[in-house]
Design a protein around this motif. Structure first.
Motif, PDB file in Angstrom:
ATOM      1  N   ASP A  77       0.815  -1.218   0.000  1.00  0.00           N
ATOM      2  CA  ASP A  77       0.000   0.000   0.000  1.00  0.00           C
ATOM      3  C   ASP A  77       0.849   1.268   0.000  1.00  0.00           C
ATOM      4  OD1 ASP A  77      -2.418  -1.435   0.082  1.00  0.00           O
ATOM      5  OD2 ASP A  77      -2.269  -1.665   2.258  1.00  0.00           O
ATOM      6  N   ILE A  78       2.168   1.122   0.052  1.00  0.00           N
ATOM      7  CA  ILE A  78       3.062   2.289   0.061  1.00  0.00           C
ATOM      8  C   ILE A  78       3.509   2.574  -1.366  1.00  0.00           C
ATOM      9  CG2 ILE A  78       5.221   3.262   0.935  1.00  0.00           C
ATOM     10  CD1 ILE A  78       4.988   1.439   3.352  1.00  0.00           C
ATOM     11  N   GLY A  79       3.137   3.729  -1.878  1.00  0.00           N
ATOM     12  CA  GLY A  79       3.500   4.082  -3.248  1.00  0.00           C
ATOM     13  C   GLY A  79       4.869   4.720  -3.362  1.00  0.00           C
ATOM     14  N   SER A  80       5.355   5.326  -2.289  1.00  0.00           N
ATOM     15  CA  SER A  80       6.632   6.034  -2.310  1.00  0.00           C
ATOM     16  C   SER A  80       7.798   5.052  -2.229  1.00  0.00           C
ATOM     17  CB  SER A  80       6.711   7.012  -1.131  1.00  0.00           C
ATOM     18  OG  SER A  80       8.049   7.382  -0.859  1.00  0.00           O
ATOM     19  N   ASP A  81       8.700   5.116  -3.206  1.00  0.00           N
ATOM     20  CA  ASP A  81       9.891   4.258  -3.183  1.00  0.00           C
ATOM     21  C   ASP A  81      10.718   4.511  -1.929  1.00  0.00           C
ATOM     22  OD1 ASP A  81       9.070   3.394  -5.660  1.00  0.00           O
ATOM     23  OD2 ASP A  81      10.511   4.608  -6.779  1.00  0.00           O
ATOM     24  N   HIS A  82      10.816   5.763  -1.540  1.00  0.00           N
ATOM     25  CA  HIS A  82      11.613   6.143  -0.373  1.00  0.00           C
ATOM     26  C   HIS A  82      11.062   5.509   0.899  1.00  0.00           C
ATOM     27  CE1 HIS A  82      13.733   8.611   2.557  1.00  0.00           C
ATOM     28  NE2 HIS A  82      12.578   9.027   3.032  1.00  0.00           N
ATOM     29  N   TYR A  83       9.770   5.688   1.147  1.00  0.00           N
ATOM     30  CA  TYR A  83       9.180   5.174   2.384  1.00  0.00           C
ATOM     31  C   TYR A  83       9.143   3.649   2.391  1.00  0.00           C
ATOM     32  CZ  TYR A  83       7.785   9.905   3.738  1.00  0.00           C
ATOM     33  OH  TYR A  83       7.799  11.222   4.112  1.00  0.00           O
ATOM     34  N   LYS A  84       8.868   3.040   1.256  1.00  0.00           N
ATOM     35  CA  LYS A  84       8.852   1.575   1.190  1.00  0.00           C
ATOM     36  C   LYS A  84      10.240   1.023   1.516  1.00  0.00           C
ATOM     37  CE  LYS A  84       6.345  -0.653  -1.803  1.00  0.00           C
ATOM     38  NZ  LYS A  84       5.747  -1.404  -2.939  1.00  0.00           N
ATOM     39  N   THR A  85      11.273   1.645   0.955  1.00  0.00           N
ATOM     40  CA  THR A  85      12.645   1.200   1.220  1.00  0.00           C
ATOM     41  C   THR A  85      13.002   1.352   2.681  1.00  0.00           C
ATOM     42  OG1 THR A  85      13.300   1.793  -1.035  1.00  0.00           O
ATOM     43  CG2 THR A  85      15.065   1.528   0.572  1.00  0.00           C
ATOM     44  N   ASN A  86      12.560   2.439   3.319  1.00  0.00           N
ATOM     45  CA  ASN A  86      12.827   2.648   4.743  1.00  0.00           C
ATOM     46  C   ASN A  86      12.224   1.529   5.588  1.00  0.00           C
ATOM     47  OD1 ASN A  86      14.223   4.983   4.272  1.00  0.00           O
ATOM     48  ND2 ASN A  86      12.590   6.370   4.907  1.00  0.00           N
ATOM     49  N   VAL A  87      10.996   1.120   5.252  1.00  0.00           N
ATOM     50  CA  VAL A  87      10.351   0.044   6.007  1.00  0.00           C
ATOM     51  C   VAL A  87      11.139  -1.248   5.858  1.00  0.00           C
ATOM     52  CG1 VAL A  87       8.284  -1.393   6.216  1.00  0.00           C
ATOM     53  CG2 VAL A  87       8.049   1.079   5.868  1.00  0.00           C
ATOM     54  N   PHE A  88      11.560  -1.572   4.637  1.00  0.00           N
ATOM     55  CA  PHE A  88      12.314  -2.811   4.434  1.00  0.00           C
ATOM     56  C   PHE A  88      13.684  -2.749   5.123  1.00  0.00           C
ATOM     57  CE2 PHE A  88       9.536  -3.785   0.613  1.00  0.00           C
ATOM     58  CZ  PHE A  88       8.921  -4.854   1.241  1.00  0.00           C
ATOM     59  N   ASP A  89      14.313  -1.587   5.144  1.00  0.00           N
ATOM     60  CA  ASP A  89      15.582  -1.454   5.860  1.00  0.00           C
ATOM     61  C   ASP A  89      15.412  -1.856   7.322  1.00  0.00           C
ATOM     62  OD1 ASP A  89      16.927  -0.613   3.641  1.00  0.00           O
ATOM     63  OD2 ASP A  89      17.018   1.503   4.195  1.00  0.00           O
ATOM     64  N   GLN A  90      14.347  -1.344   7.945  1.00  0.00           N
ATOM     65  CA  GLN A  90      14.083  -1.671   9.346  1.00  0.00           C
ATOM     66  C   GLN A  90      13.755  -3.157   9.509  1.00  0.00           C
ATOM     67  OE1 GLN A  90      14.333   0.091  12.146  1.00  0.00           O
ATOM     68  NE2 GLN A  90      15.034   1.925  11.058  1.00  0.00           N
ATOM     69  N   LEU A  91      12.942  -3.682   8.606  1.00  0.00           N
ATOM     70  CA  LEU A  91      12.519  -5.077   8.720  1.00  0.00           C
ATOM     71  C   LEU A  91      13.697  -6.027   8.605  1.00  0.00           C
ATOM     72  CD1 LEU A  91       9.963  -6.847   9.025  1.00  0.00           C
ATOM     73  CD2 LEU A  91       9.906  -7.011   6.533  1.00  0.00           C
ATOM     74  N   PHE A  92      14.574  -5.786   7.646  1.00  0.00           N
ATOM     75  CA  PHE A  92      15.729  -6.656   7.450  1.00  0.00           C
ATOM     76  C   PHE A  92      16.669  -6.619   8.650  1.00  0.00           C
ATOM     77  CE2 PHE A  92      15.400  -5.856   2.581  1.00  0.00           C
ATOM     78  CZ  PHE A  92      14.249  -6.641   2.541  1.00  0.00           C
ATOM     79  N   SER A  93      16.688  -5.489   9.351  1.00  0.00           N
ATOM     80  CA  SER A  93      17.588  -5.333  10.505  1.00  0.00           C
ATOM     81  C   SER A  93      17.035  -5.975  11.771  1.00  0.00           C
ATOM     82  CB  SER A  93      17.850  -3.847  10.778  1.00  0.00           C
ATOM     83  OG  SER A  93      18.484  -3.222   9.689  1.00  0.00           O
TER      84      SER A  93
END
Length: 263
Positions: A77-93
């Motif tokens: 549901d996140i259209g922004s590449d920036h915000y989506k990437t931020n979420v995955f950065d946190q998740l992977f960590s």
């Protein structure tokens, strides 16, 4: 639980996210309560507020397998590449992902338009030990979604550096090389691969990839880089090398390529 459900009546993304963030200050939410937070967050239209809630869940809560899966689904549901990437950065960590979760991540990031952000997410995925199917899918997503030869090369080199180079993975690398427009970048990948301990089938796959390079200079550099591996193999591989070299139009470069081959 009732408080989380009550957020359903809040129409403002700002106030709804404020309430959910306040709820997340509790460290003892159970898995079903977290899933209800995620369910309520799915109604938030703002990428900024939705990503804030998702990252707060990741940073503050002990996540179940179902929670991790639902967070990944929420990123759709996140259209922004920036915000989506931020979420995955946190998740992977902060979380461990299953093979099915990795595939859900790849489905979500395939919608990322920015090569920069896509490369950032894919290379972080490749930091982890992955099975063959996931590595192949990463290379497929990178090849089909990226326009930049530079970023695609970074993903391919990362895969070759950090993952097991099975036959299927190397076949996918060869296909990815064929999609690269820049002869320079294609040659850099082949040079990197040539420094690995390659099997016969892997060398043959790379020789096929060389045939897609349209510059005599880089074509020759690629063949010469593979020549040490070829020279240690049987006549079938050497014949494939000779057949590839026949595509070189310059006599000078053809001679250089053939000189590197032991007869």
């Amino acid at each position: 639980t009732q408080l989380i459900a009550a957020s359903n009546d809040i129409g403002s993304d700002h106030y709804k996210s404020n309430l959910l963030m306040e709820v997340l200050k509790r460290k003892d939410l159970n898995s079903s309560q977290l899933n209800e937070v995620l369910n309520q967050a799915s109604d938030i239209g703002s990428d900024h507020y939705l990503s804030n809630v998702l990252m707060e869940i990741i940073k503050t809560q002990e996540l179940s397998t179902a929670n991790v899966t639902n967070i990944i689904r929420a990123t759709n549901d996140i259209g922004s590449d920036h915000y989506k990437t931020n979420v995955f950065d946190q998740l992977f960590s902060h979380a461990s992902l299953s093979n099915s979760d990795f595939k859900l991540v790849l489905n979500s990031v395939s919608e990322v338009n920015s090569d920069h952000y896509l490369q950032q997410t894919l290379t972080k995925l490749l930091d982890k030990p992955l099975n063959e199917d996931v590595v192949v899918e990463i290379l497929k997503v990178a090849t089909s979604s990226m326009n930049s030869d530079h970023y695609l090369t970074e993903v391919i080199n990362k895969a070759m550096s950090d993952q097991k180079l099975t036959g299927r993975v190397m076949d996918e690398v060869a296909l990815a090389i064929g999609s690269i427009n820049s002869a320079h970048y294609a040659t850099e990948i082949i040079k990197s691969a040539s420094r690995k301990d390659l099997s016969k089938s892997q060398v043959m796959a790379l020789l096929r990839a060389v045939s897609d390079i349209n510059s005599d200079h880089y074509f020759t550099e690629s063949l010469v880089a593979l020549s040490d591996q070829v020279n240690d193999m049987d006549d079938e591989v050497k014949d494939a090398y000779r057949a590839a070299a026949k595509n070189i139009s310059s006599d000078t470069y053809y001679g250089k390529a053939m000189k590197a081959l032991d007869y």
